[in-house]
Write a protein that holds these residues in place. Structure first.
Motif, PDB file in Angstrom:
ATOM      1  N   GLY A 135      -3.131  -5.906  23.303  1.00  0.00           N
ATOM      2  CA  GLY A 135      -2.899  -4.600  22.677  1.00  0.00           C
ATOM      3  C   GLY A 135      -1.900  -4.667  21.529  1.00  0.00           C
ATOM      4  N   ASP A 136      -0.927  -5.563  21.634  1.00  0.00           N
ATOM      5  CA  ASP A 136       0.054  -5.718  20.550  1.00  0.00           C
ATOM      6  C   ASP A 136      -0.606  -6.310  19.301  1.00  0.00           C
ATOM      7  N   ILE A 137      -1.477  -7.281  19.490  1.00  0.00           N
ATOM      8  CA  ILE A 137      -2.197  -7.870  18.353  1.00  0.00           C
ATOM      9  C   ILE A 137      -3.098  -6.812  17.718  1.00  0.00           C
ATOM     10  N   GLU A 138      -3.792  -6.058  18.545  1.00  0.00           N
ATOM     11  CA  GLU A 138      -4.654  -4.994  18.015  1.00  0.00           C
ATOM     12  C   GLU A 138      -3.845  -3.968  17.228  1.00  0.00           C
ATOM     13  N   ALA A 139      -2.670  -3.618  17.718  1.00  0.00           N
ATOM     14  CA  ALA A 139      -1.830  -2.642  17.013  1.00  0.00           C
ATOM     15  C   ALA A 139      -1.400  -3.177  15.646  1.00  0.00           C
ATOM     16  N   VAL A 140      -1.024  -4.441  15.578  1.00  0.00           N
ATOM     17  CA  VAL A 140      -0.609  -5.029  14.300  1.00  0.00           C
ATOM     18  C   VAL A 140      -1.791  -5.086  13.338  1.00  0.00           C
ATOM     19  N   LEU A 141      -2.943  -5.547  13.812  1.00  0.00           N
ATOM     20  CA  LEU A 141      -4.112  -5.635  12.943  1.00  0.00           C
ATOM     21  C   LEU A 141      -4.574  -4.256  12.485  1.00  0.00           C
ATOM     22  N   SER A 142      -4.463  -3.271  13.358  1.00  0.00           N
ATOM     23  CA  SER A 142      -4.799  -1.902  12.978  1.00  0.00           C
ATOM     24  C   SER A 142      -3.846  -1.398  11.894  1.00  0.00           C
ATOM     25  N   ASP A 143      -2.566  -1.703  12.036  1.00  0.00           N
ATOM     26  CA  ASP A 143      -1.582  -1.331  11.020  1.00  0.00           C
ATOM     27  C   ASP A 143      -1.902  -2.001   9.689  1.00  0.00           C
ATOM     28  N   VAL A 144      -2.296  -3.260   9.742  1.00  0.00           N
ATOM     29  CA  VAL A 144      -2.672  -3.976   8.516  1.00  0.00           C
ATOM     30  C   VAL A 144      -3.842  -3.266   7.848  1.00  0.00           C
ATOM     31  N   LEU A 145      -4.867  -2.901   8.626  1.00  0.00           N
ATOM     32  CA  LEU A 145      -6.019  -2.196   8.056  1.00  0.00           C
ATOM     33  C   LEU A 145      -5.605  -0.866   7.438  1.00  0.00           C
ATOM     34  N   ASN A 146      -4.727  -0.146   8.112  1.00  0.00           N
ATOM     35  CA  ASN A 146      -4.252   1.131   7.570  1.00  0.00           C
ATOM     36  C   ASN A 146      -3.520   0.934   6.251  1.00  0.00           C
ATOM     37  N   ARG A 147      -2.682  -0.074   6.184  1.00  0.00           N
ATOM     38  CA  ARG A 147      -1.946  -0.351   4.943  1.00  0.00           C
ATOM     39  C   ARG A 147      -2.896  -0.765   3.818  1.00  0.00           C
ATOM     40  N   LEU A 148      -3.896  -1.559   4.151  1.00  0.00           N
ATOM     41  CA  LEU A 148      -4.886  -1.946   3.143  1.00  0.00           C
ATOM     42  C   LEU A 148      -5.655  -0.727   2.649  1.00  0.00           C
ATOM     43  N   SER A 149      -5.982   0.182   3.561  1.00  0.00           N
ATOM     44  CA  SER A 149      -6.701   1.396   3.197  1.00  0.00           C
ATOM     45  C   SER A 149      -5.858   2.264   2.263  1.00  0.00           C
ATOM     46  N   VAL A 150      -4.579   2.396   2.562  1.00  0.00           N
ATOM     47  CA  VAL A 150      -3.686   3.187   1.713  1.00  0.00           C
ATOM     48  C   VAL A 150      -3.594   2.564   0.329  1.00  0.00           C
TER      49      VAL A 150
END
Length: 188
Positions: free
Chosen positions: A143-158
């Motif tokens: 879940g921690d890895i998923e949270a980091v990767l999700s954050d990365v995707l959000n930052r890329l989207s922004v």
């Protein structure tokens, strides 16, 4: 910064100098001994093993005299991310779980994000890809890895949706006037 100087089993205190001062040739020679003596040759922030280092040196065209500096390690770390599908992940062509599973193949302490066949046995979510080799285990929660990767995707989207801020050139500096004879020069 300590991470850049770390070697497997925190044996860096046994080295004649910090691993960041090793040339790549020196590091490859040392890793050969570490692998035999300690069971792993992992070095630096990204815990790059000897076989991987040899491949990166060739791939990046680095001379053996190059030092294993933090900047070189970061370049190698990003090359490893790209090997595992960074470009596809960043463009949405590779799923978060798919990319996470690819990263688990690169870094043994990362967990797989879904049930799958590992290097040595069938795995369940959260296992190291290398579970069963009596050396590696997952040190992070899935879940921690998923949270980091999700954050990365959000930052890329922004970054994709936010136009870049205009760059305003700095105002030209006013030339300092020459002091008058017998006067004072006051500097702000």
């Amino acid at each position: 910064n300590d991470a850049y100087r770390t070697i497997y089993r925190h044996k860096q205190a046994t080295l004649p100098k910090p691993v960041t001062d090793f040339t790549l040739d020196e590091l490859l020679a040392a890793q050969l001994k570490w692998g035999k003596n300690w069971g792993s040759s992992a070095a630096g922030k990204y815990q790059i093993i000897r076989a991987t280092l040899k491949g990166l040196v060739a791939e990046l065209g680095l001379p053996g005299s190059t030092k294993f500096t933090p900047a070189v390690q970061d370049t190698m770390g990003f090359a490893l991310l790209r090997r595992r599908g960074w470009d596809k992940f960043a463009s949405g062509q590779l799923s978060l779980k798919g990319y996470g599973n690819e990263l688990a193949k690169e870094w043994a302490s990362f967990p797989v994000l879904s049930d799958m066949q590992g290097a040595h046995r069938r795995l369940t979510r959260g296992d190291s890809y290398y579970s069963g080799d009596s050396l590696n285990k997952s040190l992070v929660k899935a879940g921690d890895i998923e949270a980091v990767l999700s954050d990365v995707l959000n930052r890329l989207s922004v970054q994709k949706t936010t136009p870049p801020k205009p760059v305003t050139p700095p105002a030209p500096e006013k030339p300092a006037s020459a002091p008058r004879k017998g006067g004072w020069l006051v500097l702000a």
